[in-house]
Design a protein around this motif. Structure first.
Motif, PDB file in Angstrom:
ATOM      1  N   UNK A 192     -16.714   5.476  12.078  1.00 28.89           N
ATOM      2  CA  UNK A 192     -15.624   6.284  11.547  1.00 28.89           C
ATOM      3  C   UNK A 192     -14.999   7.030  12.716  1.00 28.89           C
ATOM      4  N   UNK A 193     -13.709   6.845  12.913  1.00 24.14           N
ATOM      5  CA  UNK A 193     -13.015   7.455  14.052  1.00 24.14           C
ATOM      6  C   UNK A 193     -13.139   8.979  14.016  1.00 24.14           C
ATOM      7  N   UNK A 194     -13.521   9.540  15.142  1.00 29.30           N
ATOM      8  CA  UNK A 194     -13.724  10.973  15.255  1.00 29.30           C
ATOM      9  C   UNK A 194     -12.421  11.760  15.139  1.00 29.30           C
ATOM     10  N   UNK A 195     -11.307  11.074  15.359  1.00 29.99           N
ATOM     11  CA  UNK A 195     -10.008  11.747  15.301  1.00 29.99           C
ATOM     12  C   UNK A 195      -9.295  11.573  13.960  1.00 29.99           C
ATOM     13  N   UNK A 196      -9.098  10.323  13.529  1.00 30.97           N
ATOM     14  CA  UNK A 196      -8.285  10.072  12.342  1.00 30.97           C
ATOM     15  C   UNK A 196      -9.092   9.702  11.099  1.00 30.97           C
ATOM     16  N   UNK A 197     -10.393   9.430  11.244  1.00 31.93           N
ATOM     17  CA  UNK A 197     -11.220   9.101  10.098  1.00 31.93           C
ATOM     18  C   UNK A 197     -11.188   7.641   9.693  1.00 31.93           C
ATOM     19  N   UNK A 198     -10.470   6.808  10.440  1.00 30.34           N
ATOM     20  CA  UNK A 198     -10.375   5.383  10.117  1.00 30.34           C
ATOM     21  C   UNK A 198     -11.729   4.689  10.285  1.00 30.34           C
ATOM     22  N   UNK A 218      -7.423  13.228  20.627  1.00 28.37           N
ATOM     23  CA  UNK A 218      -8.545  14.125  20.348  1.00 28.37           C
ATOM     24  C   UNK A 218      -8.884  14.976  21.570  1.00 28.37           C
ATOM     25  N   UNK A 219      -8.898  14.360  22.744  1.00 29.16           N
ATOM     26  CA  UNK A 219      -9.219  15.099  23.966  1.00 29.16           C
ATOM     27  C   UNK A 219      -8.178  16.172  24.263  1.00 29.16           C
ATOM     28  N   UNK A 220      -6.909  15.859  24.025  1.00 28.17           N
ATOM     29  CA  UNK A 220      -5.846  16.858  24.225  1.00 28.17           C
ATOM     30  C   UNK A 220      -6.017  18.004  23.245  1.00 28.17           C
ATOM     31  N   UNK A 221      -6.354  17.676  22.007  1.00 23.46           N
ATOM     32  CA  UNK A 221      -6.544  18.702  20.979  1.00 23.46           C
ATOM     33  C   UNK A 221      -7.701  19.625  21.338  1.00 23.46           C
ATOM     34  N   UNK A 222      -8.803  19.045  21.829  1.00 26.98           N
ATOM     35  CA  UNK A 222      -9.959  19.849  22.232  1.00 26.98           C
ATOM     36  C   UNK A 222      -9.606  20.718  23.430  1.00 26.98           C
ATOM     37  N   UNK A 223      -8.870  20.156  24.386  1.00 30.47           N
ATOM     38  CA  UNK A 223      -8.479  20.913  25.579  1.00 30.47           C
ATOM     39  C   UNK A 223      -7.607  22.119  25.197  1.00 30.47           C
ATOM     40  N   UNK A 224      -6.645  21.913  24.294  1.00 30.86           N
ATOM     41  CA  UNK A 224      -5.762  23.004  23.878  1.00 30.86           C
ATOM     42  C   UNK A 224      -6.511  24.074  23.114  1.00 30.86           C
TER      43      UNK A 224
END
Length: 228
Positions: A192-198, A218-224
């Motif tokens: 299950x994708x850690x970002x979108x749930x696919x 996901x990495x950009x979101x975590x960084x922000x």
């Protein structure tokens, strides 16, 4: 273990059409080959893992109440074909067919399957997937959904050296058997994708994302989040 490795003489030639559409018969919506669609014969056991992943992802989106259920089911059928429900528990489906698309030959242009039944089958598979991951049956899932079963047929040829030929009478049988094999692997490959749930298929043990786009997002979101 791949399906073809366990059943080397598995015969699963299936007919899918290049395009599908929804039509109504006796007040029931059916998914049928489009008028100008062309038949495409292929062995669905050759891509069984992707078949399972696509079915689970479709079940997930249907569970979420997507407004595009007809389009998504048609897109799945264009990639893999219809499930072949008329070949499963034939006595039951014959009583419901009433001379409609379910009564036609499985590989004909006239054959179709009820959209609502397709939705139920895809969601049933996804509910089982959730149940195995969380050990809790979702409240809206069918109460009887504790186990899944299926069937695979065989025939033994004649001659001095008989051959054992495994046969699936529908893609539904291939889908369920492939899902069962993937879910009982020692190393899980349905992720299950850690970002979108696919839901996606990947044999790499450290895989967490369905693709590069989701990993970068996901990495950009975590960084922000850390920057704030």
């Amino acid at each position: 273990m791949e399906l073809k490795a366990m059943f080397p003489n598995l015969n699963v030639m299936w007919t899918r059409w290049s395009d599908y559409e929804v039509t109504t018969f006796d007040h029931v919506e059916y998914l049928v080959p489009a008028e100008k669609a062309t038949p495409l014969a292929y062995d669905c056991a050759e891509q069984a893992e992707q078949l399972v992943a696509d079915a689970l992802e479709l079940g997930r989106q249907l569970r979420m109440g997507t407004p595009d259920k007809n389009r998504l089911c048609a897109a799945f059928a264009a990639r893999h074909g219809l499930l072949g429900l008329a070949g499963v528990n034939a006595s039951i489906w014959q009583g419901l067919a009433g001379g409609g698309p379910l009564s036609a030959s499985l590989d004909s242009r006239q054959y179709g399957e009820p959209v609502d039944e397709l939705n139920r089958e895809f969601q049933k598979l996804y509910y089982h997937f959730l149940y195995t991951r969380e050990d809790v049956l979702p409240p809206e899932a069918p109460a009887v959904l504790l186990d899944l079963d299926g069937a695979l047929h065989y025939r033994l040829t004649g001659g001095l050296v008989p051959q054992l030929i495994w046969e699936a009478h529908s893609m539904y049988e291939v889908l369920r058997l492939s899902y069962a094999m993937l879910m009982t692997q020692e190393k899980p490959s349905l992720k299950v994708c850690k970002n979108c749930g696919k839901v996606y298929y990947n044999t790499h043990a450290k895989s967490e994302f369905c693709g590069t786009k989701c990993r970068n997002y996901y990495n950009v979101k975590v960084f922000r989040t850390k920057s704030k």
